[in-house]
Write an enzyme that holds these catalytic residues in place. Structure first.
Site, mmCIF file in Angstrom:
data_model
loop_
_atom_site.group_PDB
_atom_site.id
_atom_site.type_symbol
_atom_site.label_atom_id
_atom_site.label_comp_id
_atom_site.label_asym_id
_atom_site.label_seq_id
_atom_site.Cartn_x
_atom_site.Cartn_y
_atom_site.Cartn_z
ATOM 1 C CG ASP A 359 -38.913 20.228 -0.739
ATOM 2 O OD1 ASP A 359 -39.709 19.894 0.168
ATOM 3 O OD2 ASP A 359 -37.780 20.703 -0.510
ATOM 4 C CB VAL A 416 -35.343 15.066 3.069
ATOM 5 C CG1 VAL A 416 -35.781 14.943 1.610
ATOM 6 C CG2 VAL A 416 -34.916 13.710 3.609
ATOM 7 C CE LYS A 423 -30.975 12.642 6.382
ATOM 8 N NZ LYS A 423 -30.944 13.645 5.329
ATOM 9 C CB SER A 445 -24.133 16.441 8.737
ATOM 10 O OG SER A 445 -24.784 17.276 7.875
ATOM 11 C CG HIS A 466 -20.999 15.084 4.347
ATOM 12 N ND1 HIS A 466 -19.996 15.330 5.239
ATOM 13 C CD2 HIS A 466 -22.010 15.914 4.689
ATOM 14 C CE1 HIS A 466 -20.374 16.273 6.089
ATOM 15 N NE2 HIS A 466 -21.592 16.644 5.771
ATOM 16 C CG ASN A 516 -18.905 17.838 9.885
ATOM 17 O OD1 ASN A 516 -18.337 18.858 9.523
ATOM 18 N ND2 ASN A 516 -20.082 17.463 9.412
HETATM 19 P P1 NAD Z 1 -33.166 22.334 4.752
HETATM 20 O O1 NAD Z 1 -34.098 22.343 5.893
HETATM 21 O O2 NAD Z 1 -32.704 23.632 4.193
HETATM 22 O O3 NAD Z 1 -33.795 21.512 3.550
HETATM 23 C C1 NAD Z 1 -34.473 20.297 3.683
HETATM 24 C C2 NAD Z 1 -35.509 20.237 2.586
HETATM 25 O O4 NAD Z 1 -36.049 18.927 2.558
HETATM 26 C C3 NAD Z 1 -36.682 21.203 2.793
HETATM 27 O O5 NAD Z 1 -36.880 21.951 1.618
HETATM 28 C C4 NAD Z 1 -37.851 20.269 3.067
HETATM 29 O O6 NAD Z 1 -39.092 20.787 2.595
HETATM 30 C C5 NAD Z 1 -37.444 19.035 2.297
HETATM 31 N N1 NAD Z 1 -38.114 17.819 2.762
HETATM 32 C C6 NAD Z 1 -38.325 17.438 4.028
HETATM 33 N N2 NAD Z 1 -39.008 16.271 4.049
HETATM 34 C C7 NAD Z 1 -39.218 15.914 2.755
HETATM 35 C C8 NAD Z 1 -39.853 14.814 2.126
HETATM 36 N N3 NAD Z 1 -40.413 13.863 2.844
HETATM 37 N N4 NAD Z 1 -39.856 14.765 0.786
HETATM 38 C C9 NAD Z 1 -39.274 15.731 0.054
HETATM 39 N N5 NAD Z 1 -38.684 16.803 0.601
HETATM 40 C C10 NAD Z 1 -38.639 16.900 1.934
HETATM 41 O O7 NAD Z 1 -31.925 21.451 5.215
HETATM 42 P P2 NAD Z 1 -30.433 21.423 4.646
HETATM 43 O O8 NAD Z 1 -29.593 22.320 5.470
HETATM 44 O O9 NAD Z 1 -30.477 21.616 3.178
HETATM 45 O O10 NAD Z 1 -29.989 19.936 5.004
HETATM 46 C C11 NAD Z 1 -30.442 18.840 4.298
HETATM 47 C C12 NAD Z 1 -29.583 17.614 4.595
HETATM 48 O O11 NAD Z 1 -28.234 17.914 4.313
HETATM 49 C C13 NAD Z 1 -29.602 17.151 6.035
HETATM 50 O O12 NAD Z 1 -29.495 15.756 6.054
HETATM 51 C C14 NAD Z 1 -28.353 17.771 6.614
HETATM 52 O O13 NAD Z 1 -27.841 17.045 7.712
HETATM 53 C C15 NAD Z 1 -27.424 17.659 5.452
HETATM 54 N N6 NAD Z 1 -26.296 18.606 5.453
HETATM 55 C C16 NAD Z 1 -26.466 19.882 5.837
HETATM 56 C C17 NAD Z 1 -25.383 20.755 5.830
HETATM 57 C C18 NAD Z 1 -25.560 22.184 6.230
HETATM 58 O O14 NAD Z 1 -24.558 22.864 6.436
HETATM 59 N N7 NAD Z 1 -26.778 22.687 6.331
HETATM 60 C C19 NAD Z 1 -24.136 20.294 5.410
HETATM 61 C C20 NAD Z 1 -23.996 18.974 4.985
HETATM 62 C C21 NAD Z 1 -25.089 18.144 5.011
#
Ligand code: NAD
Length: 735
Positions: A359, A416, A423, A445, A466, A516
């Site tokens: 992270d 992230v 990304k 997503s 995903h 989705n």
């Molecule tokens: P989140 O906000 O809980 O976690 C994201 C993490 O990424 C954070 O800990 C943040 O500090 C870290 N981060 C951000 N920028 C960074 C960088 N430059 N380098 C390293 N770390 C970095 O989000 P999430 O819910 O875990 O979602 C993450 C991804 O998964 C997104 O792309 C989201 O679309 C996808 N996703 C989410 C879900 C859901 O239900 N939440 C489901 C499927 C996919």
């Protein structure tokens, strides 16, 4: 004659039948297996020198159950009277198990039977346990991996090899209910506590103890309780005051849980109820009739096909590109230690993979590690994980902000923030460190994989993997191919999903991918109905009664109203003028403006108490969107909610986003809980009949708009009298 059950007699006259299905690591019951067992039992009972019989297995487990492929095939093979074929086949199985149970005793006097003991080394599911239940004594090895039970109900059938009747007669309807109606599998000690097995002994003493029991068994030990005069079923038969209450309660409970759409649970209860009113042999016949009825129901066939046959085929690599060598992951990099990243790291480390969890700073990475520790602690509390296992899993995860530590990772998954720029940056930074042939995956997503791949130096090695939230609970993983994604990336993703024991589907890159894409219209249609003045409770109950696990408004609360607003705005921005007008958007926006963000805010479509328990639909909703006097019928609401999902699935297939209807069906049930009784959206169309579906669509389209217009492929199937599985079943083509 194949000897799937090997027959031996020792010097003391104790015969052993050892189940060892050739070429398989786990025994499953086949038609040849039944013949072999029958022949062995005849031999033992017919030989005067044999004192008794042990039934056991040469493999670590006793059996995984009936080969469900055969069950599905039995119906087809039975010719033009499949019900008779099924019933007679089932009765032959009963005769065999009853023969074991009587041990050769004279039916009138119940004298002269030989003792038969079940020696179970490990797991025994379905027919495996049903054989055991027919034996006079059940001894299980104290095997920590073993699970004993009757899980048939989970694939839409019920135990039809006498297990339903024997368990209910042995334990009583109440005590048998969790095993029969929930398909609960028990560890040996728990199986003993529940009365399912008689003894648990150390594994190395299993056969010796079984033999000792045979040699010491007295005449009473070889007569089953129900073969003695005056047997009373524990808890009482249906007309006993206690039994009566049990059945009234069970009947209500089943209806509440199944909403009347799962035939198996009701049939099971009917078999137990009716069976308890008659002698045991007639009860078995009744069980066989209900079992036949369930197998003849198209819902059971569809459930077996999707939840067993096709799910397993996908897990075993049915859609894996041919010729790509083993690509199993050795070292995984996870970028972003948030909710999803930590979940992905957890399931990988649990599967034995070394993980680098990254992270932005050490603190954020450590938070991810703490999330994993928390998940392991839950396991420790439930006694599913030991402290040593917890330490081992945590020991595989390195939490760090340092990109250099990604060195040697053969797969990296980024999770992230959902932002193209962020990304792209992490993709470039990771690719600078990881090996040339490593695969890079995104857990996005909503962002197109082909777009994200532009940040990669090697787009053929870039792919979407995903996951669904919560990662450790959701079984489905969608693998998304970008325009340039190559076969090795697909194979890598599939091999990884197999390592973490989840179910994969592979789809092409398109807005919202598959799951989705189909679930969003389900919520949107419900929101639209609220705006139109349809009673919210009618919407919720109609959805549940067509087998959806959650009503669409409840689902909206669970996934959060702010997420719905975010998706709505992003879709509007992406589609511009092509964005279809939906009066339901105003409903979501209103809740959002009021801060009613769903379950997490303890306020949404529903009201919640302080602890977050859902109470009732928020009365204010009916004030904001007044309920019309003339309400639509339940069928109308159900058709709208069902077709909102189904037509999207059909369009995804028509457009080539989905490449295999099996993936469409399995992915729908595992990904968004699509009515499991139906076997998935494509099975639902086949079961309803494409022509009927087109008719419903045309009617809905005329009254509600072009979103219900039947896709060309559906119209074509209807016109030609074809079905999806008739034309597109890849499994059939491969066979
Ligand atoms: P989140 O906000 O809980 O976690 C994201 C993490 O990424 C954070 O800990 C943040 O500090 C870290 N981060 C951000 N920028 C960074 C960088 N430059 N380098 C390293 N770390 C970095 O989000 P999430 O819910 O875990 O979602 C993450 C991804 O998964 C997104 O792309 C989201 O679309 C996808 N996703 C989410 C879900 C859901 O239900 N939440 C489901 C499927 C996919």
């Amino acid at each position: 004659m194949t000897d799937i059950f090997k027959y031996d007699v020792d010097a003391d006259g104790v015969a052993t039948l050892t189940w060892d299905l050739p070429g398989k690591s786990m025994n499953v019951m086949t038609l040849e297996g039944l013949e072999s067992l029958n022949a062995g039992v005849d031999k033992a009972l017919g030989d005067p020198a044999v004192k008794g019989l042990i039934i056991t297995s040469a493999k670590p487990d006793f059996a995984g159950g009936m080969d469900l492929n055969i069950l599905a095939g039995m119906k087809r093979q039975a010719g033009d009277d499949p019900a008779r074929g099924l019933f007679e086949g089932t009765m032959r199985m009963h005769e065999l198990l009853r023969k074991i149970e009587l041990g050769g005793a004279d039916r009138k006097t119940m004298k002269g039977g030989k003792p038969v003991v079940w020696a179970c080394p490990g797991t025994a599911a379905g027919i495996g346990l049903e054989i055991g239940l027919a034996c006079h004594r059940r001894i299980a090895a104290d095997n920590p991996k073993a699970k004993i039970g009757l899980p048939e109900i989970l694939v839409g059938i019920f135990p039809g090899g006498g297990g339903t009747t024997r368990l209910a007669w042995m334990l009583g309807a109440m005590a048998a209910a969790p095993l029969l109606l929930e398909g609960k599998m028990l560890a040996p000690a728990k199986a003993k506590a529940a009365g399912v097995v008689d003894e648990v002994v150390p594994a190395d003493q299993l056969l010796a103890r079984a033999k000792e029991w045979v040699l010491n068994a007295g005449p009473d030990d070889v007569v089953k309780p129900w073969d003695r005069k005056g047997y009373k079923i524990p808890g009482g038969a249906p007309y006993h005051p206690a039994g009566f209450q049990t059945f009234v309660g069970a009947s209500a409970m089943i209806h509440a849980r199944t909403q009347g759409v799962y035939p198996a649970a009701q049939a099971l209860l009917a078999a137990v109820y009716e069976g308890m009113l008659v002698p045991f042999d007639t009860a078995l016949k009744i069980e066989a009739r209900w079992f036949t009825k369930v197998l003849m129901n198209p819902s059971s066939e569809a459930m077996i096909r999707s939840l067993f046959i096709n799910k397993e085929a996908l897990e075993k690599g049915a859609v894996r590109p041919a010729g790509v060598p083993d690509m199993r992951v050795r070292k995984l990099g996870v970028l972003g230690a948030g909710m999803m990243g930590a979940g992905i790291a957890f399931v990988a480390a649990r599967a034995g993979i070394e993980v680098v969890l990254m992270d932005r700073d050490q603190e954020a990475a450590d938070r991810g590690l703490a999330t994993i520790a928390g998940l392991l602690d839950e396991g420790v509390k439930k006694r599913k994980v030991t402290e040593a296992q917890k330490a081992e899993v945590l020991g595989r995860v390195l939490a760090t902000p340092d990109y250099a530590r990604l060195e040697g990772c053969d797969l990296v998954i980024e999770a992230v923030f959902e932002d193209m720029g962020v990304k792209a940056e992490v993709t470039a930074k990771a690719e600078a460190v990881i090996p040339e042939d490593a695969i890079f995956a995104s857990n996005t997503s909503t962002l197109p994989i082909t777009e994200l791949a532009k940040a990669s130096k090697r787009p053929e090695r870039f792919i979407g993997i995903h996951f669904f939230s919560p990662v450790h609970k959701m079984a489905l993983v969608e693998i998304i191919k970008g325009k340039q994604t190559g076969d090795e990336a697909v194979a890598k993703a599939l091999d990884f999903v197999r390592q973490i024991r989840k179910t994969p589907i592979v789809v092409n890159d398109a807005r919202f991918f598959y799951a989705n894409r189909c679930i969003i219209p389900y919520g949107a249609e419900a929101n639209r109905m609220v705006a139109e003045g349809v009673e919210p409770a009618l919407i919720e109950n109609s959805a549940r009664q067509m087998g959806m696990p959650l009503g669409p408004l409840q689902l909206g609360d669970e996934t959060s109203i702010d997420l719905a607003v975010k998706i709505m705005n992003a879709t509007k921005a992406a589609l511009g003028d092509a964005y279809p007008d939906n009066p339901g958007d105003a409903v979501i926006q209103k809740l959002y403006d009021l801060g009613r963000l769903g379950r997490k805010a303890k306020a949404g479509f529903y009201e919640y108490d302080e602890k977050g328990k859902r109470l009732r639909i928020w009365p204010g909703l009916r004030e904001l969107f007044p309920v019309r006097k003339d309400q639509p019928s339940k069928t109308e609401v159900q058709n709208r909610l069902m077709l909102a999902q189904v037509l999207e699935a059909v369009r995804a297939f028509e457009e080539g986003v989905l490449m295999d209807i099996r993936e469409g069906d399995v992915g729908a049930i595992l990904g968004w809980g699509f009515a499991p009784w139906s076997g998935g959206p494509f099975s639902w169309v086949d079961m309803t009949g494409p022509a009927k579906v087109v008719e419903i669509c045309e009617d809905l389209a005329a009254r509600h708009g072009p979103r219900f217009a039947p896709p060309a492929l559906l119209k074509e199937l209807a016109a030609k009298g074809e079905t999806f599985y008739g034309r597109f079943d890849a499994a059939k083509k491969a066979a």
